[in-house]
Design a protein around this motif. Structure first.
Motif, PDB file in Angstrom:
ATOM      1  N   UNK A  32       0.881  -1.187   0.158  1.00 21.10           N
ATOM      2  CA  UNK A  32      -0.039   0.036   0.018  1.00 21.10           C
ATOM      3  C   UNK A  32       0.862   1.312   0.061  1.00 21.10           C
ATOM      4  N   UNK A  33       0.167   2.338   0.105  1.00 18.76           N
ATOM      5  CA  UNK A  33       1.095   3.647   0.050  1.00 18.76           C
ATOM      6  C   UNK A  33       1.550   3.841   1.254  1.00 18.76           C
ATOM      7  N   UNK A  34       2.815   4.410   1.170  1.00 16.69           N
ATOM      8  CA  UNK A  34       3.819   4.720   2.379  1.00 16.69           C
ATOM      9  C   UNK A  34       3.190   5.957   2.873  1.00 16.69           C
ATOM     10  N   UNK A  35       3.229   5.999   4.245  1.00 12.75           N
ATOM     11  CA  UNK A  35       2.795   7.297   4.961  1.00 12.75           C
ATOM     12  C   UNK A  35       3.862   8.427   4.966  1.00 12.75           C
ATOM     13  N   UNK A  36       3.695   9.517   4.772  1.00 13.82           N
ATOM     14  CA  UNK A  36       4.848  10.594   4.657  1.00 13.82           C
ATOM     15  C   UNK A  36       5.419  10.689   5.900  1.00 13.82           C
ATOM     16  N   UNK A  37       6.690  11.136   5.580  1.00 19.70           N
ATOM     17  CA  UNK A  37       7.463  11.313   7.107  1.00 19.70           C
ATOM     18  C   UNK A  37       7.101  12.647   7.651  1.00 19.70           C
ATOM     19  N   UNK A  38       7.370  12.603   8.918  1.00 23.87           N
ATOM     20  CA  UNK A  38       7.203  14.070   9.506  1.00 23.87           C
ATOM     21  C   UNK A  38       8.565  14.905   9.290  1.00 23.87           C
ATOM     22  N   UNK A  39       7.987  16.212   9.366  1.00 21.74           N
ATOM     23  CA  UNK A  39       9.271  17.027   8.993  1.00 21.74           C
ATOM     24  C   UNK A  39      10.191  17.019   9.871  1.00 21.74           C
ATOM     25  N   UNK A  40      11.215  17.200   9.587  1.00 25.52           N
ATOM     26  CA  UNK A  40      12.725  17.148  10.431  1.00 25.52           C
ATOM     27  C   UNK A  40      12.558  18.100  11.629  1.00 25.52           C
ATOM     28  N   UNK A  41      11.855  19.578  11.219  1.00 23.58           N
ATOM     29  CA  UNK A  41      11.972  20.382  12.282  1.00 23.58           C
ATOM     30  C   UNK A  41      10.871  20.352  13.313  1.00 23.58           C
ATOM     31  N   UNK A  42       9.928  19.150  13.155  1.00 20.56           N
ATOM     32  CA  UNK A  42       8.854  18.811  14.044  1.00 20.56           C
ATOM     33  C   UNK A  42       9.356  18.227  15.464  1.00 20.56           C
ATOM     34  N   UNK A  43       8.971  18.538  16.303  1.00 21.04           N
ATOM     35  CA  UNK A  43       9.562  17.893  17.546  1.00 21.04           C
ATOM     36  C   UNK A  43      10.141  18.869  18.466  1.00 21.04           C
TER      37      UNK A  43
END
Length: 83
Positions: free
Chosen positions: A72-83
């Motif tokens: 199935x489709x791959x979930x997008x990765x979170x932005x690197x600046x998040x967190x």
């Protein structure tokens, strides 16, 4: 240079390039080159070696694409600046 050595070198180069790209396709092309090296080591002529390489490459690439479609489709990765 012996064709077995040529196929092994091609296979190793493809696997190393795969480690830098992470696409998974070059890994299977490298393994197909290793299969062709085995055919060369067993005494197959260059046409047989090329046939083994092409067959192994086609089967493995089709297999990877079928596997990815089943996942199935791959979930997008979170932005690197998040967190």
């Amino acid at each position: 240079m012996d064709s077995t050595v040529v196929w092994v070198v091609i296979g190793i180069v493809l696997v190393i390039v795969e480690l830098t790209t992470g696409t998974l396709f070059l890994l299977f092309l490298g393994l197909a080159a290793i299969a062709a090296a085995l055919a060369a080591w067993l005494g197959g002529n260059i046409l047989f070696q090329a046939l083994i390489f092409v067959a192994a490459a086609i089967v493995s690439v089709i297999g990877v694409q079928a596997y990815r479609k089943r996942q199935g489709p791959v979930a997008p990765m979170a932005a690197l600046e998040a967190g």
